[in-house]
Motif scaffolding. Structure first.
Motif, PDB file in Angstrom:
ATOM      1  N   THR A 115       0.837  -1.207   0.000  1.00  0.00           N
ATOM      2  CA  THR A 115       0.000   0.000   0.000  1.00  0.00           C
ATOM      3  C   THR A 115       0.866   1.250   0.000  1.00  0.00           C
ATOM      4  OG1 THR A 115      -1.971  -0.960   1.016  1.00  0.00           O
ATOM      5  CG2 THR A 115      -1.575   1.363   1.429  1.00  0.00           C
ATOM      6  N   LYS A 116       0.457   2.227  -0.819  1.00  0.00           N
ATOM      7  CA  LYS A 116       1.189   3.484  -0.927  1.00  0.00           C
ATOM      8  C   LYS A 116       0.389   4.616  -0.280  1.00  0.00           C
ATOM      9  CE  LYS A 116       1.156   5.768  -4.812  1.00  0.00           C
ATOM     10  NZ  LYS A 116       1.379   6.191  -6.212  1.00  0.00           N
ATOM     11  N   VAL A 117       1.068   5.369   0.553  1.00  0.00           N
ATOM     12  CA  VAL A 117       0.491   6.556   1.179  1.00  0.00           C
ATOM     13  C   VAL A 117       1.256   7.764   0.643  1.00  0.00           C
ATOM     14  CG1 VAL A 117      -0.018   7.729   3.351  1.00  0.00           C
ATOM     15  CG2 VAL A 117      -0.069   5.225   3.252  1.00  0.00           C
ATOM     16  N   GLU A 118       0.548   8.656  -0.060  1.00  0.00           N
ATOM     17  CA  GLU A 118       1.203   9.802  -0.704  1.00  0.00           C
ATOM     18  C   GLU A 118       0.698  11.102  -0.099  1.00  0.00           C
ATOM     19  OE1 GLU A 118       1.860  11.780  -5.154  1.00  0.00           O
ATOM     20  OE2 GLU A 118       0.629   9.982  -4.908  1.00  0.00           O
ATOM     21  N   ALA A 119       1.625  12.000   0.260  1.00  0.00           N
ATOM     22  CA  ALA A 119       1.278  13.264   0.901  1.00  0.00           C
ATOM     23  C   ALA A 119       0.915  14.319  -0.131  1.00  0.00           C
ATOM     24  CB  ALA A 119       2.451  13.752   1.753  1.00  0.00           C
ATOM     25  N   LEU A 120      -0.139  15.088   0.168  1.00  0.00           N
ATOM     26  CA  LEU A 120      -0.588  16.190  -0.684  1.00  0.00           C
ATOM     27  C   LEU A 120      -0.713  17.436   0.185  1.00  0.00           C
ATOM     28  CD1 LEU A 120      -1.751  17.310  -3.383  1.00  0.00           C
ATOM     29  CD2 LEU A 120      -4.014  16.602  -2.552  1.00  0.00           C
ATOM     30  N   TYR A 121       0.172  18.394  -0.013  1.00  0.00           N
ATOM     31  CA  TYR A 121       0.147  19.626   0.765  1.00  0.00           C
ATOM     32  C   TYR A 121      -1.173  20.354   0.531  1.00  0.00           C
ATOM     33  CZ  TYR A 121       1.773  24.188   2.555  1.00  0.00           C
ATOM     34  OH  TYR A 121       1.919  25.367   3.257  1.00  0.00           O
ATOM     35  N   SER A 122      -1.887  20.670   1.612  1.00  0.00           N
ATOM     36  CA  SER A 122      -3.209  21.297   1.485  1.00  0.00           C
ATOM     37  C   SER A 122      -3.426  22.274   2.640  1.00  0.00           C
ATOM     38  CB  SER A 122      -4.308  20.226   1.478  1.00  0.00           C
ATOM     39  OG  SER A 122      -4.164  19.326   2.566  1.00  0.00           O
ATOM     40  N   PRO A 123      -2.691  23.389   2.650  1.00  0.00           N
ATOM     41  CA  PRO A 123      -2.766  24.330   3.771  1.00  0.00           C
ATOM     42  C   PRO A 123      -4.101  25.058   3.820  1.00  0.00           C
ATOM     43  CG  PRO A 123      -1.510  25.270   1.965  1.00  0.00           C
ATOM     44  CD  PRO A 123      -1.788  23.850   1.586  1.00  0.00           C
ATOM     45  N   GLY A 124      -4.364  25.660   4.980  1.00  0.00           N
ATOM     46  CA  GLY A 124      -5.580  26.440   5.141  1.00  0.00           C
ATOM     47  C   GLY A 124      -6.134  26.323   6.549  1.00  0.00           C
ATOM     48  N   HIS A 125      -6.269  25.111   7.047  1.00  0.00           N
ATOM     49  CA  HIS A 125      -6.646  24.947   8.461  1.00  0.00           C
ATOM     50  C   HIS A 125      -5.450  25.359   9.318  1.00  0.00           C
ATOM     51  CE1 HIS A 125      -8.381  23.432  12.120  1.00  0.00           C
ATOM     52  NE2 HIS A 125      -7.382  22.578  12.282  1.00  0.00           N
ATOM     53  N   THR A 126      -4.289  24.835   8.971  1.00  0.00           N
ATOM     54  CA  THR A 126      -3.006  25.352   9.455  1.00  0.00           C
ATOM     55  C   THR A 126      -2.141  25.580   8.219  1.00  0.00           C
ATOM     56  OG1 THR A 126      -1.893  23.216   9.648  1.00  0.00           O
ATOM     57  CG2 THR A 126      -3.201  23.944  11.546  1.00  0.00           C
ATOM     58  N   ILE A 127      -1.032  26.254   8.387  1.00  0.00           N
ATOM     59  CA  ILE A 127      -0.161  26.519   7.236  1.00  0.00           C
ATOM     60  C   ILE A 127       0.540  25.251   6.762  1.00  0.00           C
ATOM     61  CG2 ILE A 127       1.897  27.129   8.558  1.00  0.00           C
ATOM     62  CD1 ILE A 127       0.497  28.787   5.318  1.00  0.00           C
ATOM     63  N   GLY A 128       0.602  24.237   7.624  1.00  0.00           N
ATOM     64  CA  GLY A 128       1.264  22.995   7.228  1.00  0.00           C
ATOM     65  C   GLY A 128       0.326  21.864   6.861  1.00  0.00           C
ATOM     66  N   SER A 129      -0.965  22.058   6.975  1.00  0.00           N
ATOM     67  CA  SER A 129      -1.948  20.977   6.771  1.00  0.00           C
ATOM     68  C   SER A 129      -1.639  20.171   5.517  1.00  0.00           C
ATOM     69  CB  SER A 129      -3.353  21.552   6.658  1.00  0.00           C
ATOM     70  OG  SER A 129      -3.806  22.037   7.887  1.00  0.00           O
ATOM     71  N   THR A 130      -1.612  18.866   5.671  1.00  0.00           N
ATOM     72  CA  THR A 130      -1.249  17.963   4.590  1.00  0.00           C
ATOM     73  C   THR A 130      -2.243  16.807   4.548  1.00  0.00           C
ATOM     74  OG1 THR A 130       1.092  18.533   4.826  1.00  0.00           O
ATOM     75  CG2 THR A 130       0.570  16.485   3.657  1.00  0.00           C
ATOM     76  N   SER A 131      -2.742  16.512   3.360  1.00  0.00           N
ATOM     77  CA  SER A 131      -3.670  15.405   3.162  1.00  0.00           C
ATOM     78  C   SER A 131      -2.902  14.189   2.658  1.00  0.00           C
ATOM     79  CB  SER A 131      -4.761  15.798   2.164  1.00  0.00           C
ATOM     80  OG  SER A 131      -5.483  16.927   2.625  1.00  0.00           O
ATOM     81  N   PHE A 132      -3.599  13.062   2.561  1.00  0.00           N
ATOM     82  CA  PHE A 132      -2.983  11.834   2.055  1.00  0.00           C
ATOM     83  C   PHE A 132      -3.890  11.159   1.038  1.00  0.00           C
ATOM     84  CE2 PHE A 132      -1.234  12.254   6.355  1.00  0.00           C
ATOM     85  CZ  PHE A 132       0.125  12.220   6.074  1.00  0.00           C
TER      86      PHE A 132
END
Length: 373
Positions: A220-237
């Protein structure tokens, strides 16, 4: 007659299964108004404990005979006494074991679905607090995302599944609850990841969670997607090109608030870009898995919280405001109260302070407040 204790897990099952329940909440009115056990088939009566010291005779006529009765207080002591008083009046009831503190800490594991090549994805529903944590398992390895401070639950679950935890992620520096990520990583030797933009004041070592980072567990692959707004570092997967874990940037019925570091005006533009640009480019068939839910109606029939991204772009009001100024006004002028003790929770998650367990429990008491209303 000894009164019956009802565990938080039993109550959670009733909520998820939409079973009828009547709650006599004996906390003060302000505490009840701020935060209570919610469910589609729950009825309530709030009478403070001190108003019942002279007897419960007048309350008996207000109690139903066609559903279970649960007496609730903050820590259980007052509810035990009221349940005993009801028993003396011939009314069968139970009390919530551990009170609302136990309700706040209960995690209900729900299987979200299968991953590629035989893996499984589980959502841990913290039904009393609205937090959602995740564990992806593949070929005897596991990754944990947005763990709550009740680390033993995740450790025990992985052991039950015969999996070794290899990676632990926090999508952002949480402000409404204390993360169990570091504790889990220290107990297992797993790598702990945190977005560096959220970690400028962090006093411990961590692995930088950056856009495009890929981590694997089994196949299984988990890939990070930078998605700021809630915090400046918020990152989705994005997990196996099937699931989108959005942290606190996007919920089922709302969107993330940008103000918990006091920078709403600065971050609202990032919030809009993440939601209206980054997420718009993704496949609509991705199943969105947020880090919180706001209202009990967001739970699916099996108790999970999820929805296809394409459906959210049709139904979620926060994703359908074409005028940028209207969006900015909605986000910055429509904010709920700050989470309880959120500044101390942030400091705890930075490693700056280490409150004892009872203090941590008190810090987290109250509802989830991560969303724009």
């Amino acid at each position: 007659m000894a009164v019956k204790a009802m565990a938080a897990g039993e109550v959670a099952k009733k909520v998820i299964n939409n079973e009828p329940l009547f709650i006599l909440d004996v906390r003060n009115g302000d505490a009840f108004a701020d935060w209570k056990i919610e469910g589609g088939n729950i009825q309530y009566l709030n009478i403070p404990y001190f108003d019942l010291l002279d007897g419960v005779e007048e309350v008996v006529s207000d109690l139903p005979t066609d559903r279970d009765i649960l007496v609730v207080c903050a820590k259980e002591g007052s509810s035990i006494m009221v349940a005993e008083m009801l028993s003396e009046e011939g009314v069968h009831s139970a009390y919530l074991s551990g009170g609302m503190k136990a309700w706040s800490e209960h995690l209900e594991p729900v299987k979200v679905g299968d991953l590629k090549n035989g893996g499984e994805l589980y959502q841990f529903v913290r039904i009393g607090k609205g937090c959602l944590s995740y564990m992806a398992i593949s070929e005897g390895e596991a990754a944990v995302i947005d763990a709550t401070r009740m680390a033993d639950i995740f450790l025990d679950f992985a052991q039950e599944k015969g999996a070794v935890i290899k990676h632990v992620f926090d999508t952002h520096l949480h402000a409404d609850h204390i993360s169990g990520g570091r504790t889990i990583a220290e107990a297992t030797g797993a790598t702990y990841y945190l977005p560096p933009a959220d970690a400028e004041e962090v006093v411990f070592e961590y692995q930088a969670l950056v856009n495009g980072l890929e981590a694997s567990i089994g196949s299984t692959k988990v890939e990070a997607l930078y998605s700021p707004g809630h915090t400046i570092g918020s990152t989705s997967f994005i997990v196996d090109d099937q699931y989108l874990m959005t942290g606190d940037i996007l919920f089922i019925d709302s969107i993330g608030r940008p103000d918990l570091a006091g920078l709403a005006e600065d971050w609202v533009g990032d919030l809009r870009e993440s939601l209206y640009s980054r997420f718009q480019e993704l496949a609509g068939e991705l199943t969105v898995l947020p880090a919180h839910f706001m209202i009990i109606e967001e739970l699916n029939e099996d108790g999970s919280v999820s929805k296809k991204l394409g459906e959210l772009f049709k139904e979620n009001h926060g994703l359908n405001i074409s005028d940028e100024q209207e969006f900015r006004d909605m986000v910055t002028k429509n904010l709920p109260p700050q989470p309880n003790a959120y500044q101390d929770i942030r400091k705890t998650n930075m490693g700056k302070i280490t409150p004892d367990e009872e203090v941590q429990r008190e810090m987290e008491i109250g509802p989830n407040r991560c969303a724009v209303r």
